[in-house]
Design a protein around this motif. Structure first.
Motif, PDB file in Angstrom:
ATOM      1  N   GLU A  31     -76.614  63.502 -12.746  1.00  0.00           N
ATOM      2  CA  GLU A  31     -76.925  62.427 -13.679  1.00  0.00           C
ATOM      3  C   GLU A  31     -77.170  61.153 -12.882  1.00  0.00           C
ATOM      4  OE1 GLU A  31     -73.475  61.344 -16.202  1.00  0.00           O
ATOM      5  OE2 GLU A  31     -72.306  62.626 -14.883  1.00  0.00           O
ATOM      6  N   ARG A  32     -78.076  60.358 -13.379  1.00  0.00           N
ATOM      7  CA  ARG A  32     -78.343  59.070 -12.748  1.00  0.00           C
ATOM      8  C   ARG A  32     -77.390  58.041 -13.322  1.00  0.00           C
ATOM      9  NH1 ARG A  32     -84.004  56.266 -11.259  1.00  0.00           N
ATOM     10  NH2 ARG A  32     -83.112  54.327 -10.498  1.00  0.00           N
ATOM     11  N   ARG A  33     -76.791  57.265 -12.440  1.00  0.00           N
ATOM     12  CA  ARG A  33     -75.866  56.204 -12.842  1.00  0.00           C
ATOM     13  C   ARG A  33     -76.307  54.939 -12.109  1.00  0.00           C
ATOM     14  NH1 ARG A  33     -71.079  58.548 -15.129  1.00  0.00           N
ATOM     15  NH2 ARG A  33     -69.894  56.697 -14.574  1.00  0.00           N
ATOM     16  N   ASP A  34     -77.074  54.127 -12.808  1.00  0.00           N
ATOM     17  CA  ASP A  34     -77.663  52.927 -12.209  1.00  0.00           C
ATOM     18  C   ASP A  34     -78.469  53.323 -10.973  1.00  0.00           C
ATOM     19  OD1 ASP A  34     -76.602  51.168 -14.166  1.00  0.00           O
ATOM     20  OD2 ASP A  34     -74.675  51.191 -13.127  1.00  0.00           O
ATOM     21  N   GLN A  35     -78.118  52.784  -9.816  1.00  0.00           N
ATOM     22  CA  GLN A  35     -78.860  53.069  -8.581  1.00  0.00           C
ATOM     23  C   GLN A  35     -78.225  54.195  -7.764  1.00  0.00           C
ATOM     24  OE1 GLN A  35     -81.887  51.715  -7.876  1.00  0.00           O
ATOM     25  NE2 GLN A  35     -81.609  50.955  -9.962  1.00  0.00           N
ATOM     26  N   HIS A  36     -77.480  55.077  -8.449  1.00  0.00           N
ATOM     27  CA  HIS A  36     -76.807  56.185  -7.782  1.00  0.00           C
ATOM     28  C   HIS A  36     -77.103  57.496  -8.493  1.00  0.00           C
ATOM     29  CE1 HIS A  36     -74.587  52.545  -6.743  1.00  0.00           C
ATOM     30  NE2 HIS A  36     -74.406  53.148  -5.582  1.00  0.00           N
ATOM     31  N   ARG A  38     -75.244  61.033  -9.386  1.00  0.00           N
ATOM     32  CA  ARG A  38     -73.951  61.705  -9.417  1.00  0.00           C
ATOM     33  C   ARG A  38     -74.193  63.201  -9.554  1.00  0.00           C
ATOM     34  NH1 ARG A  38     -68.517  60.518 -12.953  1.00  0.00           N
ATOM     35  NH2 ARG A  38     -68.520  58.705 -11.572  1.00  0.00           N
ATOM     36  N   GLU A 107     -71.044  60.585  -5.867  1.00  0.00           N
ATOM     37  CA  GLU A 107     -72.186  59.705  -6.116  1.00  0.00           C
ATOM     38  C   GLU A 107     -72.725  59.226  -4.788  1.00  0.00           C
ATOM     39  OE1 GLU A 107     -70.944  56.421  -8.554  1.00  0.00           O
ATOM     40  OE2 GLU A 107     -70.674  57.700 -10.315  1.00  0.00           O
ATOM     41  N   PRO A 109     -76.061  56.657  -3.204  1.00  0.00           N
ATOM     42  CA  PRO A 109     -77.112  55.722  -3.587  1.00  0.00           C
ATOM     43  C   PRO A 109     -78.469  56.399  -3.568  1.00  0.00           C
ATOM     44  CG  PRO A 109     -76.060  55.054  -1.511  1.00  0.00           C
ATOM     45  CD  PRO A 109     -75.407  56.301  -1.966  1.00  0.00           C
ATOM     46  N   SER A 113     -81.856  51.968  -2.503  1.00  0.00           N
ATOM     47  CA  SER A 113     -80.885  51.083  -3.165  1.00  0.00           C
ATOM     48  C   SER A 113     -79.796  50.680  -2.188  1.00  0.00           C
ATOM     49  CB  SER A 113     -80.271  51.778  -4.383  1.00  0.00           C
ATOM     50  OG  SER A 113     -79.514  52.903  -3.978  1.00  0.00           O
ATOM     51  N   ASP A 117     -72.904  48.454  -3.366  1.00  0.00           N
ATOM     52  CA  ASP A 117     -72.630  48.037  -4.722  1.00  0.00           C
ATOM     53  C   ASP A 117     -72.240  49.190  -5.638  1.00  0.00           C
ATOM     54  OD1 ASP A 117     -75.363  45.725  -4.462  1.00  0.00           O
ATOM     55  OD2 ASP A 117     -73.224  45.389  -4.122  1.00  0.00           O
ATOM     56  N   PRO A 119     -70.268  51.154  -8.380  1.00  0.00           N
ATOM     57  CA  PRO A 119     -69.420  50.721  -9.487  1.00  0.00           C
ATOM     58  C   PRO A 119     -68.009  51.268  -9.312  1.00  0.00           C
ATOM     59  CG  PRO A 119     -70.933  52.444 -10.206  1.00  0.00           C
ATOM     60  CD  PRO A 119     -71.296  52.093  -8.792  1.00  0.00           C
TER      61      PRO A 119
END
Length: 120
Positions: A31-36, A38, A107, A109, A113, A117, A119
């Motif tokens: 799954e994509r989590r912002d700029q990462h 997972r 996770e 990056p 990215s 940073d 989360p």
């Protein structure tokens, strides 16, 4: 590092198969989590006992460290996986609701990215 990433994935899949009932499915999904990105590995086993959760990523840690434990292993796989993932700018963890198995994840990056940073 593709080789190290394969090592982590092999460890998580091996653990999931080891702790799931015979013939049970092991789920692997991303799954994509912002700029990462997972990557999740979910098993159908008993889950991680609450009292063991704080030390699960420590070297030689095993929920059943007795001489008669049911599952083999050295207790190094998750500690090594944590070190490798963090060395690649990522993080690793797990979710284990009581009686519902465990989902181990990491996770990393996405390409291009920032690596600092992540989360909380």
């Amino acid at each position: 590092d593709a080789h190290r990433l394969q090592q982590v994935l092999a460890n998580l899949l091996s653990n999931a198969a080891k702790f799931s009932p015979r013939g049970a499915a092991v789920d692997l999904y991303t799954e994509r989590r912002d700029q990462h990105l997972r990557l999740n590995v979910r098993d159908r086993g008993p889950g991680v006992p609450a009292e063991f959760q704080p030390q699960i990523f420590q070297k030689f840690a095993q929920a059943d460290a007795s001489d008669t434990r049911q599952k083999g292993g050295t207790g190094l796989g998750l500690a090594i996986s944590k070190e490798l993932i963090e060395g690649m700018g990522g993080r690793i963890g797990f979710d284990s609701p009581p009686g519902q198995g465990a989902t181990f994840w990491f996770e990393l990056p996405l390409a291009g990215s920032a690596t600092t940073d992540l989360p909380a």
